[in-house]
Design an enzyme around this catalytic site. Structure first.
Site, short mmCIF file in Angstrom:
data_model
loop_
_atom_site.label_atom_id
_atom_site.label_comp_id
_atom_site.label_asym_id
_atom_site.label_seq_id
_atom_site.Cartn_x
_atom_site.Cartn_y
_atom_site.Cartn_z
N LYS A 167 0.83 -1.22 0.00
CA LYS A 167 0.00 0.00 0.00
C LYS A 167 0.86 1.26 0.00
O LYS A 167 0.49 2.28 -0.59
CB LYS A 167 -0.96 0.01 1.20
CG LYS A 167 -2.34 -0.54 0.86
CD LYS A 167 -2.42 -2.04 0.80
CE LYS A 167 -2.40 -2.68 -0.53
NZ LYS A 167 -2.49 -4.15 -0.48
N GLY A 213 -0.92 -14.47 -13.17
CA GLY A 213 -1.98 -14.42 -12.17
C GLY A 213 -2.62 -13.03 -12.11
O GLY A 213 -1.98 -12.08 -11.69
N HIS A 268 -23.07 16.15 1.49
CA HIS A 268 -22.96 16.58 0.10
C HIS A 268 -21.92 17.68 -0.04
O HIS A 268 -21.91 18.59 0.78
CB HIS A 268 -24.31 17.09 -0.40
CG HIS A 268 -24.23 17.65 -1.79
ND1 HIS A 268 -24.21 16.84 -2.90
CD2 HIS A 268 -24.13 18.93 -2.24
CE1 HIS A 268 -24.12 17.60 -3.99
NE2 HIS A 268 -24.07 18.88 -3.61
P1 FAD Z 1 0.92 -14.08 8.54
O1 FAD Z 1 0.76 -12.62 8.42
O2 FAD Z 1 1.47 -14.83 7.39
O3 FAD Z 1 1.85 -14.29 9.82
C1 FAD Z 1 2.32 -15.53 10.21
C2 FAD Z 1 3.64 -15.36 10.94
O4 FAD Z 1 3.98 -16.58 11.56
C3 FAD Z 1 4.80 -15.00 10.03
O5 FAD Z 1 5.41 -13.78 10.42
C4 FAD Z 1 5.78 -16.16 10.18
O6 FAD Z 1 7.14 -15.75 10.20
C5 FAD Z 1 5.38 -16.71 11.54
N1 FAD Z 1 5.69 -18.14 11.72
C6 FAD Z 1 5.39 -19.16 10.88
N2 FAD Z 1 5.79 -20.34 11.41
C7 FAD Z 1 6.34 -20.03 12.60
C8 FAD Z 1 6.94 -20.82 13.63
N3 FAD Z 1 7.02 -22.16 13.54
N4 FAD Z 1 7.42 -20.19 14.73
C9 FAD Z 1 7.35 -18.83 14.84
N5 FAD Z 1 6.80 -18.05 13.90
C10 FAD Z 1 6.30 -18.65 12.81
N6 FAD Z 1 -4.50 -8.67 3.26
C11 FAD Z 1 -5.35 -7.64 3.49
O7 FAD Z 1 -6.32 -7.80 4.25
N7 FAD Z 1 -5.17 -6.42 2.90
C12 FAD Z 1 -4.14 -6.19 2.06
O8 FAD Z 1 -4.00 -5.08 1.55
C13 FAD Z 1 -3.23 -7.25 1.80
N8 FAD Z 1 -2.19 -7.06 0.98
C14 FAD Z 1 -1.31 -8.09 0.77
C15 FAD Z 1 -0.25 -7.88 -0.10
C16 FAD Z 1 0.66 -8.88 -0.33
C17 FAD Z 1 1.82 -8.64 -1.27
C18 FAD Z 1 0.53 -10.14 0.33
C19 FAD Z 1 1.54 -11.24 0.12
C20 FAD Z 1 -0.53 -10.36 1.19
C21 FAD Z 1 -1.46 -9.34 1.41
N9 FAD Z 1 -2.56 -9.52 2.24
C22 FAD Z 1 -3.44 -8.49 2.45
C23 FAD Z 1 -2.82 -10.80 2.92
C24 FAD Z 1 -2.34 -10.71 4.39
O9 FAD Z 1 -0.99 -10.38 4.43
C25 FAD Z 1 -2.57 -12.04 5.09
O10 FAD Z 1 -3.91 -12.44 4.92
C26 FAD Z 1 -2.28 -11.91 6.57
O11 FAD Z 1 -0.96 -11.50 6.80
C27 FAD Z 1 -2.54 -13.24 7.28
O12 FAD Z 1 -2.27 -13.08 8.64
P2 FAD Z 1 -1.82 -14.32 9.54
O13 FAD Z 1 -1.60 -13.74 10.89
O14 FAD Z 1 -2.76 -15.43 9.38
O15 FAD Z 1 -0.43 -14.82 8.94
P1 NAD Z 2 -5.29 -14.68 -5.84
O1 NAD Z 2 -5.93 -15.95 -5.49
O2 NAD Z 2 -5.94 -13.40 -5.53
O3 NAD Z 2 -4.98 -14.63 -7.40
C1 NAD Z 2 -4.26 -15.63 -8.04
C2 NAD Z 2 -4.64 -15.59 -9.49
O4 NAD Z 2 -3.79 -16.44 -10.21
C3 NAD Z 2 -6.08 -16.07 -9.75
O5 NAD Z 2 -6.72 -15.14 -10.57
C4 NAD Z 2 -5.89 -17.40 -10.42
O6 NAD Z 2 -6.92 -17.73 -11.31
C5 NAD Z 2 -4.58 -17.17 -11.13
N1 NAD Z 2 -3.84 -18.39 -11.44
C6 NAD Z 2 -3.72 -19.51 -10.70
N2 NAD Z 2 -2.93 -20.40 -11.33
C7 NAD Z 2 -2.54 -19.83 -12.49
C8 NAD Z 2 -1.72 -20.22 -13.57
N3 NAD Z 2 -1.14 -21.42 -13.58
N4 NAD Z 2 -1.54 -19.36 -14.59
C9 NAD Z 2 -2.12 -18.14 -14.59
N5 NAD Z 2 -2.91 -17.71 -13.59
C10 NAD Z 2 -3.11 -18.53 -12.55
O7 NAD Z 2 -3.82 -14.76 -5.17
P2 NAD Z 2 -2.68 -13.66 -5.08
O8 NAD Z 2 -2.98 -12.51 -5.96
O9 NAD Z 2 -1.41 -14.40 -5.25
O10 NAD Z 2 -2.81 -13.20 -3.58
C11 NAD Z 2 -2.62 -14.16 -2.52
C12 NAD Z 2 -3.49 -13.85 -1.35
O11 NAD Z 2 -3.08 -12.62 -0.75
C13 NAD Z 2 -4.93 -13.70 -1.76
O12 NAD Z 2 -5.70 -14.63 -1.04
C14 NAD Z 2 -5.33 -12.33 -1.39
O13 NAD Z 2 -6.55 -12.28 -0.70
C15 NAD Z 2 -4.21 -11.83 -0.48
N6 NAD Z 2 -3.96 -10.43 -0.83
C16 NAD Z 2 -4.90 -9.51 -0.49
C17 NAD Z 2 -4.74 -8.21 -0.85
C18 NAD Z 2 -5.78 -7.21 -0.48
O14 NAD Z 2 -6.61 -7.53 0.35
N7 NAD Z 2 -5.76 -6.02 -1.04
C19 NAD Z 2 -3.63 -7.82 -1.59
C20 NAD Z 2 -2.72 -8.78 -1.95
C21 NAD Z 2 -2.89 -10.10 -1.56
#
Ligand code: FAD
Ligand code: NAD
Length: 468
Positions: free
Chosen positions: A53, A182, A447
């Protein structure tokens, strides 16, 4: 011998785990949270929501300054300083992760730095960076270990030419070309960042629509808008090979249903085909915690695993992989442990895609309602007819509200538009309270405001929108 004894040990310091730990401490439990990353906040704060973000905001400013300020009568010479943009992003991340450490201290949550393994119910071993293993005894364990990047056979991520989201958040230069495998949330958000900064971005998506699972009107509208912004799409296509060349990567892809193969050369390839549950090294096999076929930890409606005293929440249990969903589950799980009645309403969890315009949705899509045979009425209002959107010159998109045909209760909301991620919140609250479209339509909206588009869409459900 156990070094210490806790009511609860949370494994994973992401949004699910750290929020659960703080809530448990508020409820009077003695709590520790183990995190192996070296900083708190999990995927979200370190390599997910927050850095993405920060870059989306910075790149939006850059694109706006380059392409849109002139229409407002503002003349500016614009130059990109990518190193400064990345440094700002890194500072936002560092400040927020430190903030979680402060919250732990404030709430007396012990932060156990290291990798946790469950030895047995009530016994957790944490191996610190110094290599020393320390054992902790506890009444309950909460698994919140999140998720990791899902791979694709034959496509090896090296975080240089072929990157995951983590690499795409830290590129040192703007590539001339980027191929995104994707067309989901990460593909569109990070594709937008690099497209705004000057890369020619091409998205290859397996399904026949981007953002599959979203309302199809939303997917189609976003594809059209992003195409206008310069992003190209190949839908219903699968990548079959990636070969590194001197200058980048040569991707081979072909129609999913069979047909002529094509090639695409790109300086950088971003692999964004989803995420997998992360349980490596956790020792679940030692204690016999049941898993689903797809590797998620199996839980019941109270977030209990198959083993007494072990609970799980967040990305590692599947469902929507969203930070706020993980947080709500963490809170509900520890409230259950404390004997309270925590629960999560999965019908009212917003999903936001932070492209520009933003996409925001909660509840059911038209396709789901039709499939389930639920009679509904739809009200839709375009931002072109919203006065504030006109003032802002941000008129792409619409608000769509789907309400039960008989009761008028709101069943689904879908927004493409400026600030959609914040605008949707009033509808999420309305849904949480079981509101009707008429409840929203009769609420006064300031508004000129973007939220008036929501009021008008709600009026539209009854066929009585005013401004269209
Ligand atoms: P995580 O955030 O994955 O945290 C798990 C933690 O556990 C990690 O830090 C890991 O190091 C730790 N861990 C794992 N195993 C162990 C162990 N054995 N011992 C100690 N520590 C351990 N979601 C949104 O809602 N809005 C967004 O804008 C958004 N943007 C995203 C953008 C990207 C690029 C990505 C990759 C994801 C995004 N997400 C977003 C998804 C969001 O990050 C995840 O849904 C969220 O972080 C999940 O939270 P969690 O606590 O379940 O796990
Ligand atoms: P996603 O599931 O959103 O999208 C993956 C995409 O890849 C899908 O459209 C799927 O059809 C496509 N795909 C799968 N296999 C493929 C293939 N072999 N070739 C081409 N396309 C293929 O997953 P993501 O974008 O990797 O994000 C991962 C997770 O992180 C999501 O669950 C998402 O909710 C979370 N996330 C959330 C936010 C947010 O809330 N703003 C931002 C980033 C990530």
């Amino acid at each position: 011998m156990a070094e210490s004894t806790y009511d609860l040990v949370v494994i994973g310091g992401g949004p699910g785990g750290y929020v659960a730990a703080i809530r448990a401490a508020q409820l009077g439990m003695k709590v520790a949270c183990a995190e192996k990353r070296g900083s708190l906040g999990g995927t979200c704060l370190n390599v997910g929501c927050i850095p993405s973000k920060a870059l989306l905001q910075s790149s939006h400013h850059y694109a706006t300054a380059r392409h849109e300020l002139a229409a407002h009568g503002v003349k500016a010479q614009v130059e990109l300083d990518l190193a400064a943009m990345m440094a700002r992003k890194n500072k936002v991340v560092a400040d927020l992760t430190k903030g979680v450490e402060f919250l732990f201290k404030k709430n007396k949550v012990d932060y156990l730095v290291g990798a946790a393994t469950i030895l047995a119910p009530g016994r957790v071993q944490v191996t610190g960076n110094d290599g020393k293993a320390r054992e902790h005894a506890c009444t309950n364990i909460l698994i919140a270990t999140g998720s990791d990047v899902a791979g694709l056979p034959g496509i090896a991520i090296d975080e240089e030419a072929i990157v995951s989201s983590t690499g795409a958040l830290a590129l040192k230069a703007v590539p001339q070309t980027m191929a995104v495998i994707g067309g989901g949330v990460i593909g569109l958000e990070l594709g937008s960042v690099w497209s705004r900064l000057g890369a020619k971005v091409t998205v290859i998506e397996y399904m026949d629509a981007i953002l599959p699972g979203m309302d199809s009107e939303v997917s189609k509208t976003m594809q059209r808008i992003l195409k206008k912004q310069g992003i190209d799409f190949h839908l219903s296509s699968k990548v079959t090979a990636a070969e590194k060349t001197g200058s980048g990567v040569r991707l081979s892809f072909e129609p999913v249903k069979g047909g002529e193969a094509k090639a695409l050369e790109a300086e950088i390839v971003l692999l964004a085909v989803g995420r997998r549950p992360y349980t490596d090294g956790l020792g679940l096999e030692n204690v016999g915690v049941a898993m689903t076929d797809r590797g998620f930890v199996k839980v019941d409606e109270h977030y209990r695993t198959s083993v007494d005293g072990i609970y799980a929440i967040g990305d590692v249990i599947g469902g929507l992989m969203l930070a706020h969903k993980a947080e709500e589950e963490g809170i509900a799980a520890v409230e259950r442990i404390a004997g309270q009645a925590g629960h999560v309403n999965y019908e009212a969890i917003p999903g936001v895609v932070y492209t520009w315009p933003e996409v925001a949705a909660a509840g059911r899509t038209e396709e789901q309602l039709k499939k389930d045979g639920i009679a509904y009425k739809a009200g839709k209002f375009p931002f072109t007819a919203n006065s504030r959107a006109r003032c802002n010159a941000d008129t792409d998109g619409f608000v769509k509200i789907l309400a039960d045909a008989a009761s008028d209760r709101i069943l689904g909301v879908h927004i493409v538009g400026p600030e959609a991620g914040d605008l949707i919140q009033e509808l999420v609250v309305a849904m949480e309270f079981g509101a009707s479209a008429e409840d929203v339509a009769r609420s006064s909206h300031g508004h000129p405001g973007l939220a008036e588009a929501i009021k008008e869409a709600a009026l539209g459900v009854a066929g009585r929108a005013i401004h269209i």
